[in-house]
Scaffold this motif. Structure first.
Motif, PDB file in Angstrom:
ATOM      1  N   GLU A  65       1.164  -1.453   0.168  1.00  3.38           N
ATOM      2  CA  GLU A  65      -0.313   0.133   0.195  1.00  3.38           C
ATOM      3  C   GLU A  65       0.707   1.065  -0.254  1.00  3.38           C
ATOM      4  OE1 GLU A  65      -3.883  -1.850   2.445  1.00  3.38           O
ATOM      5  OE2 GLU A  65      -2.599  -0.062   3.313  1.00  3.38           O
ATOM      6  N   VAL A  66       1.740   1.286   1.039  1.00  7.94           N
ATOM      7  CA  VAL A  66       2.446   2.414   0.737  1.00  7.94           C
ATOM      8  C   VAL A  66       3.674   2.720  -0.424  1.00  7.94           C
ATOM      9  CG1 VAL A  66       4.439   3.302   2.557  1.00  7.94           C
ATOM     10  CG2 VAL A  66       2.934   2.127   3.332  1.00  7.94           C
ATOM     11  N   TYR A 101      -2.942  -8.620  -4.190  1.00  8.29           N
ATOM     12  CA  TYR A 101      -3.685  -8.140  -5.381  1.00  8.29           C
ATOM     13  C   TYR A 101      -4.526  -8.041  -6.233  1.00  8.29           C
ATOM     14  CZ  TYR A 101      -4.536 -11.148  -9.807  1.00  8.29           C
ATOM     15  OH  TYR A 101      -4.940 -11.832 -10.912  1.00  8.29           O
ATOM     16  N   THR A 102      -5.206  -7.734  -5.013  1.00  9.28           N
ATOM     17  CA  THR A 102      -6.121  -6.716  -5.696  1.00  9.28           C
ATOM     18  C   THR A 102      -5.933  -5.040  -6.257  1.00  9.28           C
ATOM     19  OG1 THR A 102      -7.899  -7.692  -4.220  1.00  9.28           O
ATOM     20  CG2 THR A 102      -8.272  -6.005  -5.083  1.00  9.28           C
ATOM     21  N   ASN A 103      -5.077  -4.515  -5.060  1.00 10.60           N
ATOM     22  CA  ASN A 103      -4.429  -3.249  -5.012  1.00 10.60           C
ATOM     23  C   ASN A 103      -3.491  -2.729  -6.549  1.00 10.60           C
ATOM     24  OD1 ASN A 103      -5.641  -1.871  -2.891  1.00 10.60           O
ATOM     25  ND2 ASN A 103      -3.643  -2.485  -1.995  1.00 10.60           N
ATOM     26  N   LEU A 104      -3.139  -4.369  -6.686  1.00 10.53           N
ATOM     27  CA  LEU A 104      -1.994  -4.592  -8.152  1.00 10.53           C
ATOM     28  C   LEU A 104      -3.025  -4.186  -9.445  1.00 10.53           C
ATOM     29  CD1 LEU A 104       0.799  -6.573  -6.946  1.00 10.53           C
ATOM     30  CD2 LEU A 104       1.012  -4.362  -7.151  1.00 10.53           C
ATOM     31  N   LYS A 105      -3.668  -5.204  -9.086  1.00 11.19           N
ATOM     32  CA  LYS A 105      -4.812  -5.357 -11.010  1.00 11.19           C
ATOM     33  C   LYS A 105      -5.157  -3.498 -10.683  1.00 11.19           C
ATOM     34  CE  LYS A 105      -7.472  -7.841 -11.113  1.00 11.19           C
ATOM     35  NZ  LYS A 105      -8.943  -8.904 -11.414  1.00 11.19           N
ATOM     36  N   GLY A 128       6.141   1.821  -8.180  1.00  9.03           N
ATOM     37  CA  GLY A 128       5.397  -0.249  -8.709  1.00  9.03           C
ATOM     38  C   GLY A 128       6.258  -1.047  -8.770  1.00  9.03           C
ATOM     39  N   ASP A 129       7.720  -1.300  -9.146  1.00  3.99           N
ATOM     40  CA  ASP A 129       8.131  -1.994  -8.805  1.00  3.99           C
ATOM     41  C   ASP A 129       8.961  -2.317  -7.248  1.00  3.99           C
ATOM     42  OD1 ASP A 129       8.826  -2.310 -12.014  1.00  3.99           O
ATOM     43  OD2 ASP A 129      10.443  -0.756 -11.611  1.00  3.99           O
ATOM     44  N   TYR A 144      -4.334  -1.141  -9.397  1.00  6.51           N
ATOM     45  CA  TYR A 144      -2.900   0.268 -10.154  1.00  6.51           C
ATOM     46  C   TYR A 144      -2.616  -0.447 -11.777  1.00  6.51           C
ATOM     47  CZ  TYR A 144      -2.891   2.911  -6.566  1.00  6.51           C
ATOM     48  OH  TYR A 144      -3.128   3.737  -5.843  1.00  6.51           O
ATOM     49  N   HIS A 145      -2.735  -1.426 -12.583  1.00  3.19           N
ATOM     50  CA  HIS A 145      -3.229  -1.613 -13.145  1.00  3.19           C
ATOM     51  C   HIS A 145      -1.040  -2.474 -13.308  1.00  3.19           C
ATOM     52  CE1 HIS A 145      -6.468  -0.403 -15.344  1.00  3.19           C
ATOM     53  NE2 HIS A 145      -6.123   0.699 -14.234  1.00  3.19           N
TER      54      HIS A 145
END
Length: 285
Positions: free
Chosen positions: A218-219, A250-254, A226-227, A256-257
């Protein structure tokens, strides 16, 4: 003096003698003798009986009385230890530690030294504060418990101490998480990152690590890193694929694409070789 007067005088004198003699008699009879002090064995047994009946204040008093009056008795050393135990049962932890320190100073090679060190550690352990308060007591408890493990590694006391050390570490990690979440809410991301990283690096065996990893994701996303977010999520997914924290990451990554086709879905462990966890932390931190 007439005969009648002389007779009366003799009667009065005789009566006075009887009264005085009677006072002396009753005075001697009614004198209170000082009560005899019970023997060392009796005092010790009184203390043990008081412990069994949960009269802990009385018990500590009996053991103290024994030590004061029979300093060289064969019961004295046990009384010193049992007094510390009585204080512990009263919740008088500072007094208990003081008494146990005294016992260990006087009897460092005693067969009961292991128990004394363990009981001393319990005094600190019982004083551990809620995670919202200062955790100096938790650190002191850990130090005392680790001393038990170091000195008496093969004892039952050491085995229990190890379990309590894990609980202390979990408590300290919980404190770090509490502070980290506060900083994150205040958008002080650098400070929150430091707290979460400390949990992962210093408290890897605690159950707070999955959340710490997810919070780091999250931070990093909030900072536009992103990396770092992807790498941290990968570590989380590899080690805790079934956890709710990886589902959140996983939901957060999605959102943020940043999730690719290669990103493992929750519940499916990534095919990464052993040792991945440690190496990845070096690359991130």
């Amino acid at each position: 003096m007439s005969g009648t007067l002389r007779t009366a005088s003799r009667v009065m004198i005789a009566g006075s003698v009887l009264v005085l003699g009677g006072c002396s008699y009753f005075s001697n009879k009614d004198k209170m003798e000082a009560p005899k002090l019970a023997s060392a064995e009796s005092l010790y047994n009184y203390g043990v009986d008081a412990l069994h009946s949960q009269r802990y204040v009385l018990a500590s008093g009996e053991f103290e009385l024994l030590q004061q009056n029979y300093p060289y008795s064969g019961y004295t050393a046990n009384a010193e230890l049992m007094e510390g135990y009585a204080y512990y049962l009263q919740g008088e932890y500072a007094l208990s530690v003081q008494q146990l320190d005294r016992y260990l100073e006087l009897h460092p090679t005693s067969p009961d030294a292991a128990y004394a060190f363990y009981l001393r550690a319990l005094c600190y352990y019982e004083q551990i504060a809620d995670v919202q308060r200062d955790q100096q007591g938790t650190i002191e408890a850990m130090d005392a418990l680790e001393e038990v493990v170091t000195r008496f590694p093969q004892t039952d006391y050491a085995r229990d101490a190890r379990l309590k050390i894990d609980l202390c570490r979990d408590h300290l990690a919980g404190k770090e998480m509490l502070v980290g979440r506060y900083y994150q809410q205040q958008r002080n991301y650098e400070a929150s990152m430091n707290r979460y990283q400390r949990v992962v690096q210093d408290f890897q065996t605690t159950n707070h690590v999955p959340e710490a990893l997810e919070r780091l994701v999250e931070v990093y996303l909030s900072l536009g890193l992103g990396d770092e977010a992807r790498r941290t999520a990968s570590i989380l997914g590899y080690n805790y694929p079934d956890s709710k924290w990886y589902r959140y990451a996983y939901t957060n990554l999605k959102e943020y694409h940043l999730a690719s086709n290669d990103t493992p879905k929750p519940g499916k462990k990534a095919g990464t070789e052993p040792g991945f966890f440690g190496r990845m932390w070096h690359s991130i931190f």
